[in-house]
Design a protein around this motif. Sequence first.
Motif, short mmCIF file in Angstrom:
data_model
loop_
_atom_site.label_atom_id
_atom_site.label_comp_id
_atom_site.label_asym_id
_atom_site.label_seq_id
_atom_site.Cartn_x
_atom_site.Cartn_y
_atom_site.Cartn_z
N ALA A 47 33.36 37.41 44.10
CA ALA A 47 31.90 37.30 44.29
C ALA A 47 31.29 36.21 43.42
O ALA A 47 30.19 35.73 43.73
CB ALA A 47 31.23 38.64 43.98
N GLU A 48 31.96 35.83 42.34
CA GLU A 48 31.41 34.83 41.44
C GLU A 48 31.58 33.43 42.04
O GLU A 48 32.63 33.10 42.55
CB GLU A 48 32.12 34.87 40.08
CG GLU A 48 31.85 36.13 39.30
CD GLU A 48 32.65 36.20 38.00
OE1 GLU A 48 33.33 35.20 37.66
OE2 GLU A 48 32.61 37.24 37.36
N GLU B 114 42.26 50.98 41.61
CA GLU B 114 40.85 50.86 41.99
C GLU B 114 40.09 49.98 41.01
O GLU B 114 39.27 49.15 41.40
CB GLU B 114 40.21 52.25 42.09
CG GLU B 114 40.66 53.02 43.31
CD GLU B 114 40.18 54.47 43.32
OE1 GLU B 114 39.53 54.92 42.35
OE2 GLU B 114 40.48 55.16 44.32
N GLU B 115 40.38 50.15 39.73
CA GLU B 115 39.76 49.32 38.70
C GLU B 115 40.14 47.85 38.89
O GLU B 115 39.31 46.95 38.78
CB GLU B 115 40.18 49.82 37.32
CG GLU B 115 39.48 49.15 36.16
CD GLU B 115 39.92 49.74 34.83
OE1 GLU B 115 39.84 49.00 33.83
OE2 GLU B 115 40.33 50.92 34.77
N PHE B 116 41.42 47.60 39.18
CA PHE B 116 41.89 46.24 39.37
C PHE B 116 41.28 45.61 40.62
O PHE B 116 40.90 44.44 40.62
CB PHE B 116 43.42 46.23 39.44
CG PHE B 116 44.01 44.85 39.36
CD1 PHE B 116 43.94 44.11 38.20
CD2 PHE B 116 44.62 44.28 40.46
CE1 PHE B 116 44.46 42.83 38.11
CE2 PHE B 116 45.15 43.01 40.40
CZ PHE B 116 45.08 42.28 39.23
N ILE B 117 41.15 46.40 41.69
CA ILE B 117 40.52 45.91 42.93
C ILE B 117 39.06 45.53 42.65
O ILE B 117 38.58 44.49 43.11
CB ILE B 117 40.64 46.97 44.05
CG1 ILE B 117 42.11 47.07 44.49
CG2 ILE B 117 39.73 46.64 45.22
CD1 ILE B 117 42.41 48.32 45.31
N THR B 118 38.36 46.35 41.90
CA THR B 118 36.97 46.06 41.53
C THR B 118 36.89 44.76 40.76
O THR B 118 36.01 43.92 41.01
CB THR B 118 36.37 47.22 40.70
OG1 THR B 118 36.41 48.40 41.50
CG2 THR B 118 34.94 46.93 40.29
#
Length: 153
Positions: free
Chosen positions: A147-148, A136-140
Amino acid sequence: MNFGVTMHDSLTIALLQAREAAMSYFRPIVKRHNLTEQQWRIVRVLAENPSMDFHDLAFRTCILRPSLTGILTRMERDGLVLRLKPVNDQRKLYVSLTKAGNTLYEHAQAQVEEAYQRIEAEFTPEKMQQLTALLEEFITLGNRQNAEPEELD
């Protein structure tokens, strides 16, 4: 064959190999219910979200929109999903499971839960929680990267 990953191996290959390891538990269940893996992802997401916008469904199931169109056509033919266009906005398309689709989900989900229990028994609940949290952290991190805006040289 050695599928172990070293520090110098590709992260993406390791993730694909991990996906294959996970799917070895679930693929027989999906096949037993005469579904493809993509169809099962659609059923699973729609079971948790009773009506979903086509674009959101494509994102949540990791299926490209052109492919999703064909898959949904077959699933609609088989009586598993309904595609609905709102009267006030014909550009939108919503997808829902039919009663047959929900029934299929309920039958398959019990078997999927058993597979998760087997994984946890072999891998331990603590490792599963740790793996899930790290993913989940890696997906975020990846979502932030996407998004950048890209910098120009």
